[in-house]
Scaffold this motif. Structure first.
Motif, mmCIF file in Angstrom:
data_model
loop_
_atom_site.group_PDB
_atom_site.id
_atom_site.type_symbol
_atom_site.label_atom_id
_atom_site.label_comp_id
_atom_site.label_asym_id
_atom_site.label_seq_id
_atom_site.Cartn_x
_atom_site.Cartn_y
_atom_site.Cartn_z
ATOM 1 N N ILE A 31 0.822 -1.210 0.000
ATOM 2 C CA ILE A 31 0.000 0.000 0.000
ATOM 3 C C ILE A 31 0.859 1.264 0.000
ATOM 4 O O ILE A 31 0.425 2.325 -0.433
ATOM 5 C CB ILE A 31 -0.957 -0.012 1.212
ATOM 6 N N MET A 32 2.079 1.150 0.496
ATOM 7 C CA MET A 32 2.947 2.332 0.520
ATOM 8 C C MET A 32 3.263 2.830 -0.878
ATOM 9 O O MET A 32 3.651 3.964 -1.062
ATOM 10 C CB MET A 32 4.241 2.013 1.272
ATOM 11 N N ASN A 33 3.050 1.952 -1.854
ATOM 12 C CA ASN A 33 3.353 2.347 -3.228
ATOM 13 C C ASN A 33 2.246 3.180 -3.868
ATOM 14 O O ASN A 33 2.455 3.789 -4.906
ATOM 15 C CB ASN A 33 3.589 1.115 -4.095
ATOM 16 N N ALA A 34 1.074 3.125 -3.265
ATOM 17 C CA ALA A 34 -0.056 3.810 -3.892
ATOM 18 C C ALA A 34 0.208 5.315 -3.921
ATOM 19 O O ALA A 34 0.759 5.879 -2.974
ATOM 20 C CB ALA A 34 -1.333 3.510 -3.124
ATOM 21 N N GLU A 35 -0.212 5.925 -5.022
ATOM 22 C CA GLU A 35 0.091 7.344 -5.171
ATOM 23 C C GLU A 35 -1.125 8.217 -4.902
ATOM 24 O O GLU A 35 -1.217 9.336 -5.388
ATOM 25 C CB GLU A 35 0.645 7.593 -6.578
ATOM 26 N N VAL A 36 -2.044 7.678 -4.178
ATOM 27 C CA VAL A 36 -3.233 8.470 -3.849
ATOM 28 C C VAL A 36 -3.387 8.542 -2.339
ATOM 29 O O VAL A 36 -2.643 7.887 -1.597
ATOM 30 C CB VAL A 36 -4.498 7.825 -4.452
ATOM 31 N N PHE A 37 -4.372 9.303 -1.922
ATOM 32 C CA PHE A 37 -4.770 9.384 -0.514
ATOM 33 C C PHE A 37 -3.599 9.705 0.410
ATOM 34 O O PHE A 37 -3.577 9.261 1.561
ATOM 35 C CB PHE A 37 -5.416 8.068 -0.041
ATOM 36 N N SER A 38 -2.602 10.432 -0.039
ATOM 37 C CA SER A 38 -1.432 10.792 0.761
ATOM 38 C C SER A 38 -0.717 9.565 1.319
ATOM 39 O O SER A 38 -0.067 9.640 2.350
ATOM 40 C CB SER A 38 -1.815 11.703 1.948
ATOM 41 N N LEU A 39 -0.878 8.451 0.629
ATOM 42 C CA LEU A 39 -0.268 7.241 1.166
ATOM 43 C C LEU A 39 1.250 7.270 1.094
ATOM 44 O O LEU A 39 1.918 6.553 1.834
ATOM 45 C CB LEU A 39 -0.801 6.016 0.421
#
Ligand code: NA
Ligand code: NA
Lengths: 160, 114, 803, 112, 94, 140, 494
Positions: free
Chosen positions: C417-425
């Protein structure tokens, strides 16, 4: 006595029927009633009693006494109320009557109450003694004693 | 004309009424006041009723049995009312005014007060 | 589709018959009969596995309240299949277990009745497509859970635990209901399928987020998510089969199910993502953290359940992010979190079910589940020990057991999930693997506690009331079967994946095409990846922490017990009760005057207040009728009489003054040309006066009122205000350009009703109905007075009811 | 006339309210009695005063005063009579059994 | 002229009522109040009679008789209450 | 000294009859002049109340042995059942009818169902008022 | 002829009066009164269906066309109230047979109940505002008597408060009527509505409408419920159940009627005020419901809560929310009657009133215990029992109109209801029994049967909501479209 009255009614009714009008009229009946009075007055001795309207006359007389007493006593009281200084000496006195029976006693009591300056406060259980409150005891006592026989007579004319 | 008479009768009644009203203020005790009420006041009402009776008779040719009955009724009941109230007052131990003279009832009703 | 409906209905029908059957066959353990129900259903469902795995869904609608869109629509798809199998499968085992656990001395008819009720309700929840019907069953699970927790209701703790569970879950259910209604208001449908189909048009709707939050509230309360988890430990007052069944394997999964079910609706939204995964993470941590400190094995398991539920919940949250991206190669990676969630859902049911049964056995055979009194059971209870160790290690995420697989996938998902580029992740995503790891360390610690403090170490027979012995075989069958699954799934995970998890993935990602793409092959070994390193770390650090347990346990002492959520709940209730008593007693003083004051003030504020605020006042004297002197004097008479009433020292005077008022009003009725009124008023006034006098014979004269001058002032202000409001409104009404009254109609009374007295014609004819009822009123009053005087309470009656 | 009567009504209402707020049950009942006087006058006044002749067709000619409020008041009078009778008896029965005519004494024991 | 007289009379009757009301208020004894109330009733009778003339209607003549009746009944009730505390007796004393 | 109520009782004997007659008159004439069932009933009730005031309950009961609760109930029944008549004739509930008849003695007379209704009202009023007063007075 | 719609009022009156003559024959009285109520239920059902088929039915008393005479107007809204009231009363009567005692029965208990029913039904059916006042009084007088019937101290004590407050509210009613007549000049509700619409509901008329709001709120127990807990706690059980089921409903009915038919032009003032009152009622009702341990008080405050809930539907005033309120009213009449019967029975069985003095009743009286559970779930709105449908619809309406605060309060109240009743259940029904088998007071069949009947009622009303949905939606339709009612009353003659 009631017999006389019934007879009078019968006469009036008969009178009405005799007129043979289209409808029954109160005026006709009244006329018949008057006729009846005359007839019965003429014949009342046959009944062995007094003519019944005679008593009516006495009654009217009694009422007249009532009214005059009332007027007189009103004037008296008004005078007393309006007099600059109240000069009255109220009190309670008794009177023993010869009248008997509820109606007679009541009527007398009422009359006495209307008499200037006096009110019947109590009647003793035997029904022959009045306890009367007087506005001004001297004067009222005299007034009552003066007129009471007149009252008793007037009442008895009606009742007896 | 008779109408005026009736009206005057009524006016007389109203004056009578005020006088008796004045009486129940001025007179010293309930017994004397009841004199004013049972007599003057009754006369006042009889006067005004009679006035009215006359007025209707004359003015409208109407003999009011109700008014007559009313007159009789007042006439019949006023003294009784006076009698009852004073009796109640006395038995309820309302005092007579101080300058009252005799009291022939006192010994009879409240002998213990002696 | 008959079998699904049948699955829901059958438990209810049998439940209804249980009491009768019980009475018939007193000497047989009724559990044997009851067990047939879940077994039958399990078999029926199992037979449908292949077709469901092939993507088939079963749907059928029976009308219930069609006019409100509320219909009984059953729906079987991959997701509901998982739950259905758990409910019936674990259900069968639990009932088998309970046959040995509960003696025939218990009121078994109640127990099995509730249990079947629960089973039916739970099946209803998972098989319902209509949200309202789902809600119905949802609340029924709360109700049946309540009854089961309170099974030993002579114990106060049972009752309180049941109450807490019911309040929290029903409360959450109500929030969820509002959410459902909001969805209906948006989409016009109660059908989940239809909502999923049309929700795309409503994501910007003002109700979208509120509905989401409210539905989540329902899910969180049911699945014991932080901070609503507090009911679950107290629910352990239930008999252990119940704990195993409801409070670990099935009911608490209803919330998980709901979140999974609604992922296609709300998934992809940032708030959904953060709420679900965030709450899940917190719960995961908090549950494991608290589990460690427990000394009661059952409580420990309860907190561990809380923790595990948090884990699954967070996974569902993480997986929902895939919907933000839509179907793509990358997004499939994110769906694996969801896959892990479903997988762990099953795994957890197996190992936790087994563990609960083990604890139940210990409790049942030795009379205690306090680890301070236990130890060394391994030698005396070998089977129990075996199952316990399998369950614990699986829970700890150790290899050879199914827990390892799903735990690894969990770690992988948190890292992914740390890779996701949305939701300020990019900035906050790091929190997930950290929390996951810390919680897993704690999980490892308490699993060690279970194994070592119960089964290993020194035996303490002196602290036990019963001799040490192994449980009867019948009681061991169920946990053994479950542990077979724990191990079996580890070795054949892809069987589960293909037949059970794949169709479920299809349900959660309906827009992602063939669910086979979302279904990875599960391997125990997939190289040295972050997840493996994390697991190794868990074992090392966890082992260390377990050894040093005594050293750091005082940490828990730092948390004041006054500020726990449990304390908050309890304080809230007791405070609510006591404060509400104080508050209610304060204004419900029992004093008539107070009540009247409230009413008057309300009148002054609303009527008077609005009247002035709106500027409705207006008045004009010009329209008034002329006045005569005597009329003014008469008004004066009334005013004097009225005011004199206030100051009368005797009730008789006041009554006479009231009489004067009445008579004067009669004169005004004369002046205002109302002959009938005048007559009536006169008579009624006199009769009323007579009544007063009659009543006075039984009442004391009034004394001077001991009322403070403040009260008097308040009374006076209120009185004057009320009078003023009445007057001012009346003046405005007089000045209002009035409609013509309907009463001109009545002036034809002679032609219409044959009466020349209009008032009488109204009373007797036009509105004769009023008069008729008015006579009835009078009659009731007369009769009522009679009864009030004649019927008196006997002394002995008084004492009972009126204290 | 209307304004005068409305003012009278207001005074009656204020007096009644004051009586009703008192502790003695008889005062309260008298208050309700005064209140009913006020409302009867109010109904009549709201229908307009002296706007016509007595509503007796054989007695007077049109215009007639509004007869409907009169009929309504008649009904209201009867009802308030019925209620007053009931409360009076209730009050004295309460006194007989509870021994108080003071409403503060009729407070009742509040729970807990 | 007639009307003026009648209105004056009405005002006078009303004044009588005010005076009687004062007696009701100041008492001091209950019979005093009863007397005054009786007087108010009687004055009201007169007023109704006069108002009937002023309004030229016979509609209120019933009220006169009624008021007479009721004033009488009220007076009896009040005096009995003052005298005995009860106004309707269960049995006669004798 | 015992109270002697002779004056009151004697006058009451006349007065009661005046009131009773007046009450009946009010009841019958209400259709065209002030009055009607309600007032009539109240006046009749006052007459009975007067009897109770000037005599005692026992005495009055002896000469007027009625259960006034049932009188009231009968009155209510009468008032409601007249409404019911309309149901039989298929006209709206409480429809009153009236007609003029030529009767001997009374002449042209109006007869209306309202009269029955009002009789019910009157009876109910009498019954209730007397019931209330008696109930209170009989209370020990 | 539409005379049939007067029967719900006139039959109880006539039968009640006849029962006065049958005073000594208690058994006969029982049979007759029960038969009467059952027939009334039948008649009401018939009328309800007739309304469904032919539209609103009206009956002009004496044949006087509106707006001049008095009339009854039977629409689905009114008839649903009448029907439910009749059924509930019949069931309460059954309870009374075995509980009220012969001394009460010989003191005209049944007539008073029938008069109460007449007043209640009249209030539902009348189309005339003054007649509504009169019907209220019929109902009130009967309720006064029923509260005091038995003459216990607490009854006398509380009935004084009840009576005085109601006298005051009747007075407010008359004042409001006087003002309305002074401005609008008519009493027929449809006609009033028409004229108010014609004149525009200006400030003065709105002021008057607030006065009506106060009057009916006093009756309904909306905010001004101070009379309620005391007076519902003291009468005999059957009476308390009747009160709990019927009395406040009349006020609720009147509020709905008035503020949908007549004063619907200024909702930002009137309906907002109703909303505030409903919200506060919910809050204080909830506080009251958990404040006491006396089962009667708990039940009484539950009445208050329900009033708040139902009125949320009116404050919101969408067709959906009105529909919801109607469902909820029907549910509440049944469930409240059940609750009060249960509470009364508990007291009879144990001689105690506080929940911590009673315990373990389910061991002595299992069926009774389960009925307590049913009523708990029903009142908390737990599906599929009857409270659920109304709750959903009111919620829908509140959401439609964006009344979220009311929505939240209404739904939160369900939790408090649940809590307050669970307290009874857990403390008094569950737990160790305190009654040994020897001391067990037998639970009479006549007491448990009505409770079970009502329990079955609440369950079947929930499950069979579809059966009444047509009536309810018709009722809500008429409420939301004043013109339908006005047309039925004033448009032409049928
Ligand atoms: Na308890
Ligand atoms: Na207990």
């Amino acid at each position: 006595m009631p017999a006389q009255f019934l007879l009078n009614l019968f006469i009036a009714f008969l009178w009405m029927l005799l007129q043979d009008e289209d409808e029954l009229k109160i005026t006709t009946f009244f006329g018949g009633f008057l006729v009846g009075i005359v007839i019965i007055f003429l014949m009342h001795r046959f009944f062995g009693t007094q003519f019944y309207l005679r008593r009516l006359y006495s009654l009217i007389k009694l009422i007249f006494i009532f009214i005059t007493e009332l007027a007189a006593s009103s004037v008296l009281i008004s005078r007393q109320i309006l007099s600059p200084k109240l000069r009255i000496k109220p009190g309670i006195f008794t009177y023993k009557t010869e009248l008997r029976g509820d109606w007679e006693i009541t009527t007398l009591a009422m009359l006495l109450t209307l008499t200037p300056g006096s009110v019947v406060m109590e009647v003793n259980p035997a029904g022959d003694m009045f306890y009367i409150h007087a506005m001004d005891i001297e004067q009222s006592k005299a007034d009552v004693l003066r007129s009471i026989t007149k009252f008793e007579k007037a009442i008895m004319e009606v009742t007896r | 004309m008779i109408e005026l008479g009736a009206a005057l009768l009524i006016l007389l009644g109203s004056i009578m009424s005020v006088v008796s009203a004045f009486g129940i203020i001025r007179l010293p005790d309930v017994y004397t006041r009841s004199h004013a009420a049972t007599k003057s006041s009754t006369l006042a009402v009889l006067l005004s009723l009679t006035g009215a009776f006359v007025y209707f008779w004359v003015h409208e040719g109407f003999i009011s049995v109700r008014l007559l009955l009313g007159i009789v009724f007042v006439f019949l009941t006023a003294p009784v009312a006076g009698h009852l109230i004073t009796r109640a007052a006395y038995r309820g131990r309302v005092k007579l005014t101080d300058n009252s003279a005799d009291d022939e009832l006192k010994d009879l009703l409240f002998p213990e007060d002696k | 589709m008959f079998s699904v409906t049948f699955a829901i209905i059958l438990p209810f029908i049998i439940a209804a018959f249980v009491p009768f059957i019980y009475r018939r066959f007193k000497y047989m353990h009724i559990g044997w009969l009851v067990m047939l129900v879940p077994i039958t259903l399990f078999v029926m469902l199992a037979m449908l596995i292949p077709s469901v795995a092939g993507g088939k869904t079963y749907i059928h609608t029976y009308n219930w309240i069609p006019s409100l869109n509320i219909n009984f629509t059953t729906y079987l798809d991959g997701l509901s299949m998982i739950l259905g199998l758990l409910i019936t499968g674990v259900g069968s085992l639990v009932i088998l277990y309970s046959i040995y656990y509960l003696s025939t001395k218990e009121s078994l008819q109640h127990f099995y009745c509730y249990l079947l009720l629960f089973m039916g309700a739970m099946l209803g929840v998972v098989f319902s497509d209509n949200l309202m019907v789902l809600y119905v069953f949802w609340e029924l699970t709360s109700v049946s859970s309540f009854l089961l927790i309170a099974f030993w209701n002579h114990r106060k703790a049972s009752r309180l635990g049941a109450q807490k569970a019911m309040l929290i879950t029903v409360g959450g259910g109500i929030a969820m209901l509002i959410g459902f209604i909001m969805l209906h208001n948006m989409t016009g449908s109660f059908s989940i399928r239809e909502i999923i189909a049309s929700i795309g048009d409503f994501t910007d709707h003002a109700l979208f987020i509120p509905a989401m939050i409210l539905i989540l509230l329902g899910a969180f309360t049911k699945s014991a998510q932080f901070p609503f988890h507090i009911w679950l430990p107290d629910a352990m007052e239930a008999p252990t089969p119940v704990s195993a069944y409801l409070h670990s394997a099935t009911m608490v999964k209803a919330g998980i199910y709901l979140v999974a079910r609604f992922t296609p609706v709300f998934g992809g939204d940032q708030i959904w993502f953060w709420t679900v995964s965030g709450v899940g993470m917190i719960t995961l941590f908090w549950g494991s953290f608290n589990a460690v400190r427990q000394t009661d094995l059952k409580a420990l398991l309860a907190f561990s359940t809380v923790s595990q539920l948090g884990l699954i919940m967070s996974l569902l949250g993480l997986g929902s992010i895939a919907l933000q991206f839509g179907y793509s190669e990358d997004s499939i990676l994110y769906t694996q979190a969801t896959f892990a969630a479903l997988f762990h859902l099953i795994n957890h049911s197996t190992f936790k079910g087994a563990l609960f049964m083990v604890v139940g056995i210990v409790d049942h055979e030795l009379g205690t589940r306090d680890i301070r009194r236990l130890g060394g059971l391994m030698t005396f209870m070998p089977f129990t020990f075996t199952v316990g160790v399998i369950g614990s290690l699986s829970m700890a995420g150790m290899p050879l057991f199914n827990g390892f697989l799903s735990k690894e996938m969990f770690f992988a998902a948190t890292v992914q999930i740390m890779n996701a580029e949305v939701f300020s992740l990019q900035s906050f995503g790091i929190v997930f693997p950290i929390v996951a790891w810390v919680a897993s360390v704690l999980t490892f610690v308490y699993c060690m506690i279970i194994i070592f403090k119960t089964f290993l170490g020194p035996v303490q027979p002196e602290k036990l009331d019963k001799p040490l012995h192994e449980a009867p075989m019948g009681m061991l069958i169920s946990p053994l079967i479950l542990s077979v699954f724990v191990v079996g799934i580890f070795f054949f995970p892809n069987l589960l994946g293909a037949y059970i998890l794949k169709p479920a993935m299809g349900s959660i990602y309906p827009t992602f095409g063939d669910p086979a793409n979302l279904t990875p092959d599960i391997y125990a070994w997939h190289g040295v990846k972050p997840e493996l390193l994390m697991t190794i770390g868990v074992i090392l650090v966890g082992g260390l922490l377990y050894r040093l347990l005594k050293k750091w346990k005082p940490v828990y002492g730092l948390l004041s017990s006054r500020y726990t959520f449990n304390a908050l709940y309890n304080n809230f209730l007791s405070l609510a009760e006591s404060k509400s008593t104080v508050l209610t007693n304060k204004y419900m003083s029992g004093l008539l005057r107070d009540y009247l004051v409230y009413i008057y003030i309300f009148f002054i504020l609303t009527v008077g207040g609005f009247f002035f605020y709106s500027g409705a006042f207006s008045s004009a004297l010009s329209m008034d009728a002329p006045i005569q002197t005597f009329e003014v004097i008469l008004v004066g008479v009334m005013v004097i009489a009225a005011i004199a009433m206030l100051f009368s020292k005797s009730r008789m005077t006041a009554t006479l003054l009231n009489g004067v008022l009445g008579y004067s009003i009669a004169i005004f009725f004369v002046i205002f040309r109302a002959p009938d009124l005048a007559l009536t008023q006169l008579v009624v006034e006199s009769v009323t006066t007579v009544l007063f006098l009659l009543a006075f014979s039984y009442l004391p004269d009034w004394k001077k009122e001991a009322v403070s001058s403040k009260t008097k002032l308040i009374n006076a202000v209120i009185s004057i205000s009320v009078g003023a409001v009445v007057v001012l409104v009346a003046l405005a009404v007089l000045n209002y350009e009035r409609f013509e009254s309907i009463s001109t109609f009545f002036e034809d009374a002679y032609e219409l009703a044959g009466g020349a007295n209009i008032v009488n014609a109204i009373l007797g004819d036009f509105r004769g109905f009023d008069t008729m009822l008015e006579v009835v009123v009078l009659f009731i009053a007369g009769l009522g007075v009679y009864t009030m005087i004649k019927l008196r309470a006997k002394k002995e009656d008084e004492n009972i009811e009126n204290k | 006339m209307e304004t005068l009567i409305v003012l009278l009504i207001g005074i009656l209402v204020a007096v009644a309210t004051y009586l009703i707020l008192s502790r003695n049950i008889i005062r309260v009942i008298l208050g309700t009695a005064v209140l009913s006087h006020a409302v009867h006058l109010l109904i009549l006044t709201m229908g307009g005063l002296k706007t016509g002749n007595v509503p007796l067709l054989k007695e007077a000619d049109a215009p007639y005063t509004d007869a409907l409020p009169q009929a309504l008041i008649l009904t209201a009078i009867v009802i308030s009579f019925a209620v007053t009778a009931f409360i009076l008896v209730l009050a004295y029965r309460a006194y007989q059994d509870i021994g108080a005519d003071d409403l503060d004494a009729l407070r009742g024991t509040s729970d807990e | 002229m007639v009307e003026k007289i009648l209105l004056t009379a009405l005002a006078l009757f009303a004044i009588s009522i005010v005076i009687a009301l004062v007696r009701i208020i100041i008492g001091p004894s209950m019979p005093d109040r009863a007397v005054a109330l009786d007087m108010i009733g009687v004055n009201l009778i007169s007023m109704i009679a006069v108002i009937s003339i002023v309004l030229k209607t016979k509609a209120f003549l019933e009220a006169i008789l009624i008021l007479g009746i009721l004033a009488f009944i009220s007076t009896i009730a009040i005096s009995k209450y003052v005298e005995r505390g009860i106004i309707v007796e269960l049995k006669s004393d004798d | 000294m015992k109270i002697n109520d002779v004056i009151l009782r004697t006058v009451t004997r006349i007065v009661v009859f005046i009131i009773l007659t007046f009450g009946v008159y009010l009841f019958l004439s209400g259709h065209n002049t002030p009055g009607g069932g309600f007032i009539g009933g109240l006046v009749l009730a006052s007459a009975i109340v007067l009897l109770y005031l000037s005599n005692d309950i026992e005495t009055v009961q002896r000469s007027l042995p009625l259960d006034f609760k049932l009188v009231a109930a009968f009155g209510v029944l009468l008032a409601t059942v007249t409404g019911f008549g309309s149901l039989i004739f298929g006209v709206p509930f409480m429809s009153q009818t009236f007609a003029y008849f030529d009767l001997p003695v009374f002449g042209k007379t109006e007869l209306t169902t309202v009269t029955i209704f009002e009789a019910g009202v009157a009876l109910a009023v009498v019954g209730v008022v007397v019931t209330i007063i008696l109930s209170i007075s009989e209370d020990e | 002829m539409n005379n049939i719609i007067v029967l719900p009022l006139i039959i109880p009156i006539i039968v009640g009066v006849i029962l006065v003559f049958l005073r000594p024959y208690v058994k006969t009285q029982r049979v007759i009164s029960l038969v009467t109520m059952i027939s009334l239920a039948g008649i009401s059902l018939y009328i309800l269906n007739k309304v469904q088929a032919e539209g609103i039915i009206r009956l002009d008393f004496g044949g006087w066309v509106p707006p001049f005479g008095i009339l009854f107007v039977a629409d689905s809204f009114a008839m649903l109230f009448v029907l439910t009231a009749s059924i509930v009363t019949a069931i309460c009567l059954i309870y009374a047979f075995s509980s009220i005692g012969e001394s009460h029965e010989k003191m005209f208990f049944y007539p008073f109940v029938l008069f109460l029913v007449a007043g209640v039904n009249g209030s539902f059916l009348t189309g005339d505002l003054f007649n509504l006042f009169v019907c209220f009084e019929v109902m009130l007088l009967a309720s006064y008597v029923l509260i005091t019937l038995g003459g216990k101290k607490a009854q006398l004590r509380e009935s004084i408060k009840y009576v005085i407050i109601n006298v005051l509210s009747s007075w407010f009613f008359l004042v409001a009527l006087a003002y309305l007549y002074g401005t609008i000049g008519t009493l027929n509700m449809a006609h009033v509505s028409e004229r108010v619409a014609e004149a525009g509901q200006g400030p003065l008329l709105t002021t008057i409408s607030i006065l009506f709001l106060i009057v009916f709120s006093l009756k309904a127990g909306l905010l001004l419920f101070f009379w309620l807990p005391g007076s519902y706690s003291v009468p005999p059980t059957a009476v308390a159940a009747l009160f709990g089921a019927l009395l406040t409903k009349v006020g609720i009915y009147a509020l709905f009627r008035t503020f949908t038919l007549i004063f619907y032009h200024e909702p930002s003032i009137t309906h907002t005020l109703i909303g505030i009152m409903a919200g506060v009622t919910l809050v204080v009702g909830c506080i009251g419901a958990i404040a006491y341990k006396d089962v009667r008080l708990i039940a009484s405050y539950n009445v208050v809560i329900a009033v708040g809930f139902i009125l949320v539907g009116l404050a919101v005033a969408t067709q959906t929310s009105l529909e919801g309120s109607i469902y909820y009213v029907i549910h509440d009449m049944i469930a409240k009657a059940m609750l009060f019967l249960i509470v009364g029975t508990m007291i009879v069985l144990t001689g105690k009133t506080k929940i911590d003095e009673i315990s373990g009743l389910i061991r002595n009286y299992p069926l009774f215990g389960w009925m307590v559970f049913v009523v708990t779930c029903s009142l908390a709105g737990i599906p599929p029992l009857s409270g659920f449908v109304g709750k959903v619809l009111v919620g829908q309406g509140a959401i439609e109109s964006g009344s979220y605060v009311l929505l939240a309060l209404a739904f939160l109240s369900s939790i408090v209801v649940l809590y307050s009743l669970l307290r009874i259940f857990l403390n008094s029904i569950f737990g160790e029994t305190i009654i040994s088998t020897e001391d067990e007071v037998p639970l009479k069949k006549g007491m448990i049967i009505p409770i079970v009947l009502l329990g079955v009622g609440t369950a079947s009303l929930g499950l069979g909501a579809e059966f009444i949905s047509e009536y309810v939606s018709d009722a809500a339709y008429v409420l939301s479209k004043p013109s339908v009612y006005i047309e039925a009353v004033l448009g032409g003659n049928k």
